[in-house]
Design a protein around this motif. Structure first.
Motif, PDB file in Angstrom:
ATOM      1  N   TYR A  41       0.798  -1.227   0.000  1.00  0.00           N
ATOM      2  CA  TYR A  41       0.000   0.000   0.000  1.00  0.00           C
ATOM      3  C   TYR A  41       0.832   1.279   0.000  1.00  0.00           C
ATOM      4  O   TYR A  41       0.299   2.383   0.081  1.00  0.00           O
ATOM      5  N   THR A  42       2.160   1.125  -0.102  1.00  0.00           N
ATOM      6  CA  THR A  42       3.032   2.290  -0.275  1.00  0.00           C
ATOM      7  C   THR A  42       3.795   2.156  -1.582  1.00  0.00           C
ATOM      8  O   THR A  42       3.970   1.059  -2.099  1.00  0.00           O
ATOM      9  N   LYS A  43       4.239   3.275  -2.082  1.00  0.00           N
ATOM     10  CA  LYS A  43       5.104   3.282  -3.269  1.00  0.00           C
ATOM     11  C   LYS A  43       6.115   4.398  -3.085  1.00  0.00           C
ATOM     12  O   LYS A  43       5.743   5.558  -2.876  1.00  0.00           O
ATOM     13  N   ASN A  44       7.372   4.023  -3.156  1.00  0.00           N
ATOM     14  CA  ASN A  44       8.445   4.998  -2.984  1.00  0.00           C
ATOM     15  C   ASN A  44       8.315   6.115  -4.017  1.00  0.00           C
ATOM     16  O   ASN A  44       8.174   5.856  -5.210  1.00  0.00           O
ATOM     17  N   GLY A  45       8.317   7.351  -3.559  1.00  0.00           N
ATOM     18  CA  GLY A  45       8.221   8.494  -4.452  1.00  0.00           C
ATOM     19  C   GLY A  45       6.807   8.905  -4.799  1.00  0.00           C
ATOM     20  O   GLY A  45       6.601   9.932  -5.433  1.00  0.00           O
ATOM     21  N   MET A  46       5.822   8.112  -4.391  1.00  0.00           N
ATOM     22  CA  MET A  46       4.428   8.462  -4.652  1.00  0.00           C
ATOM     23  C   MET A  46       3.729   8.898  -3.360  1.00  0.00           C
ATOM     24  O   MET A  46       3.294  10.022  -3.241  1.00  0.00           O
ATOM     25  N   ASN A  47       3.667   7.978  -2.403  1.00  0.00           N
ATOM     26  CA  ASN A  47       3.016   8.297  -1.134  1.00  0.00           C
ATOM     27  C   ASN A  47       3.908   7.989   0.062  1.00  0.00           C
ATOM     28  O   ASN A  47       3.470   8.062   1.202  1.00  0.00           O
ATOM     29  N   SER A  48       5.146   7.628  -0.206  1.00  0.00           N
ATOM     30  CA  SER A  48       6.065   7.305   0.879  1.00  0.00           C
ATOM     31  C   SER A  48       7.517   7.465   0.411  1.00  0.00           C
ATOM     32  O   SER A  48       7.786   7.559  -0.787  1.00  0.00           O
ATOM     33  N   PHE A  49       8.390   7.484   1.390  1.00  0.00           N
ATOM     34  CA  PHE A  49       9.825   7.557   1.109  1.00  0.00           C
ATOM     35  C   PHE A  49      10.464   6.343   1.762  1.00  0.00           C
ATOM     36  O   PHE A  49      10.354   6.152   2.971  1.00  0.00           O
ATOM     37  N   TYR A  50      11.112   5.509   0.954  1.00  0.00           N
ATOM     38  CA  TYR A  50      11.742   4.297   1.470  1.00  0.00           C
ATOM     39  C   TYR A  50      13.160   4.588   1.939  1.00  0.00           C
ATOM     40  O   TYR A  50      13.912   5.294   1.275  1.00  0.00           O
ATOM     41  N   ILE A  51      13.500   4.006   3.075  1.00  0.00           N
ATOM     42  CA  ILE A  51      14.870   4.074   3.580  1.00  0.00           C
ATOM     43  C   ILE A  51      15.427   2.656   3.645  1.00  0.00           C
ATOM     44  O   ILE A  51      14.682   1.689   3.749  1.00  0.00           O
ATOM     45  N   LYS A  52      16.725   2.559   3.552  1.00  0.00           N
ATOM     46  CA  LYS A  52      17.410   1.274   3.696  1.00  0.00           C
ATOM     47  C   LYS A  52      18.225   1.363   4.981  1.00  0.00           C
ATOM     48  O   LYS A  52      19.133   2.183   5.079  1.00  0.00           O
ATOM     49  N   LEU A  53      17.869   0.540   5.936  1.00  0.00           N
ATOM     50  CA  LEU A  53      18.552   0.605   7.223  1.00  0.00           C
ATOM     51  C   LEU A  53      20.025   0.233   7.121  1.00  0.00           C
ATOM     52  O   LEU A  53      20.837   0.741   7.892  1.00  0.00           O
ATOM     53  N   ASP A  54      20.371  -0.615   6.153  1.00  0.00           N
ATOM     54  CA  ASP A  54      21.775  -0.975   5.988  1.00  0.00           C
ATOM     55  C   ASP A  54      22.562   0.091   5.219  1.00  0.00           C
ATOM     56  O   ASP A  54      23.779   0.008   5.104  1.00  0.00           O
ATOM     57  N   GLU A  55      21.856   1.084   4.692  1.00  0.00           N
ATOM     58  CA  GLU A  55      22.480   2.231   4.023  1.00  0.00           C
ATOM     59  C   GLU A  55      21.853   3.515   4.564  1.00  0.00           C
ATOM     60  O   GLU A  55      21.410   4.377   3.814  1.00  0.00           O
ATOM     61  N   LEU A  56      21.825   3.619   5.877  1.00  0.00           N
ATOM     62  CA  LEU A  56      21.108   4.712   6.531  1.00  0.00           C
ATOM     63  C   LEU A  56      21.650   6.091   6.162  1.00  0.00           C
ATOM     64  O   LEU A  56      20.879   7.010   5.895  1.00  0.00           O
ATOM     65  N   GLU A  57      22.957   6.235   6.120  1.00  0.00           N
ATOM     66  CA  GLU A  57      23.530   7.542   5.786  1.00  0.00           C
ATOM     67  C   GLU A  57      23.121   7.978   4.380  1.00  0.00           C
ATOM     68  O   GLU A  57      22.743   9.137   4.168  1.00  0.00           O
ATOM     69  N   LEU A  58      23.145   7.056   3.430  1.00  0.00           N
ATOM     70  CA  LEU A  58      22.713   7.348   2.068  1.00  0.00           C
ATOM     71  C   LEU A  58      21.214   7.686   2.044  1.00  0.00           C
ATOM     72  O   LEU A  58      20.793   8.613   1.355  1.00  0.00           O
ATOM     73  N   SER A  59      20.424   6.957   2.813  1.00  0.00           N
ATOM     74  CA  SER A  59      18.985   7.229   2.881  1.00  0.00           C
ATOM     75  C   SER A  59      18.705   8.616   3.433  1.00  0.00           C
ATOM     76  O   SER A  59      17.837   9.334   2.929  1.00  0.00           O
ATOM     77  N   VAL A  60      19.441   9.003   4.454  1.00  0.00           N
ATOM     78  CA  VAL A  60      19.279  10.343   5.033  1.00  0.00           C
ATOM     79  C   VAL A  60      19.668  11.402   4.006  1.00  0.00           C
ATOM     80  O   VAL A  60      18.971  12.404   3.833  1.00  0.00           O
ATOM     81  N   ASP A  61      20.770  11.184   3.305  1.00  0.00           N
ATOM     82  CA  ASP A  61      21.194  12.121   2.259  1.00  0.00           C
ATOM     83  C   ASP A  61      20.131  12.234   1.158  1.00  0.00           C
ATOM     84  O   ASP A  61      19.827  13.339   0.703  1.00  0.00           O
ATOM     85  N   ASN A  62      19.557  11.101   0.747  1.00  0.00           N
ATOM     86  CA  ASN A  62      18.515  11.111  -0.282  1.00  0.00           C
ATOM     87  C   ASN A  62      17.257  11.829   0.195  1.00  0.00           C
ATOM     88  O   ASN A  62      16.622  12.568  -0.566  1.00  0.00           O
ATOM     89  N   PHE A  63      16.902  11.617   1.457  1.00  0.00           N
ATOM     90  CA  PHE A  63      15.746  12.306   2.035  1.00  0.00           C
ATOM     91  C   PHE A  63      15.974  13.817   2.019  1.00  0.00           C
ATOM     92  O   PHE A  63      15.113  14.589   1.601  1.00  0.00           O
ATOM     93  N   TYR A  64      17.137  14.231   2.474  1.00  0.00           N
ATOM     94  CA  TYR A  64      17.470  15.654   2.508  1.00  0.00           C
ATOM     95  C   TYR A  64      17.463  16.244   1.096  1.00  0.00           C
ATOM     96  O   TYR A  64      16.931  17.336   0.874  1.00  0.00           O
ATOM     97  N   GLN A  65      18.010  15.516   0.139  1.00  0.00           N
ATOM     98  CA  GLN A  65      18.040  16.000  -1.244  1.00  0.00           C
ATOM     99  C   GLN A  65      16.625  16.138  -1.798  1.00  0.00           C
ATOM    100  O   GLN A  65      16.318  17.092  -2.512  1.00  0.00           O
TER     101      GLN A  65
END
Length: 98
Positions: A41-65
Motif C-alpha cells: 500500500y506504499t510506493k516509494n516516491g508516490m506516497n512514501s519515502f523508502y529508507i534502507k537501514l543498511d544504508e542509513l547515511e545514504l537514505s538520510v542524504d537522499n531524504f534531505y536532497q
C-alpha cells in the motif's frame, strides 16, 4: 497528527503495520523501511519515502536532497497505493454480511 508532515517507521519486521496505514490516511508521508504488507500500500516516491537501514547515511542524504529539490511536493498524501485492495472497513464489512 495534522501538525506533522512525516511518519517514521524503521521496523525490521512487520505484518500489516496498521500505524503506517493510519499515518497515510491521516495525510502524513511515511518514511519507512519497506517490509511486510507496507510494500503493497506504499510506493516509494508516490506516497512514501523508502529508507534502507543498511544504508542509513545514504537514505538520510537522499531524504534531505528530496526535501531540497521538491519539498516532497510531488508526493500524494492520504492516498494508498493499490487503494482498491483496501476498502473502508465499515463498507466492506457490511457489504459482506449480506
Amino acid at each position: 497528527m495534522s501538525q506533522f508532515s512525516f511518519f517514521l517507521q524503521t521496523s525490521l519486521y512487520e505484518g500489516m503495520c496498521i500505524t503506517c496505514f493510519q499515518a497515510i490516511k491521516a495525510g502524513l508521508i511515511p518514511v519507512i523501511n519497506p517490509v511486510g504488507e507496507m510494500v503493497q500500500y506504499t510506493k516509494n516516491g508516490m506516497n512514501s519515502f523508502y529508507i534502507k537501514l543498511d544504508e542509513l547515511e545514504l537514505s538520510v542524504d537522499n531524504f534531505y536532497q528530496e526535501y531540497i529539490d521538491s519539498g516532497f511536493d510531488c508526493y500524494i498524501s492520504g492516498v494508498l497505493n493499490n487503494e482498491k485492495d483496501y476498502p473502508v472497513f465499515s463498507e466492506s464489512f457490511f457489504k459482506n454480511l449480506y
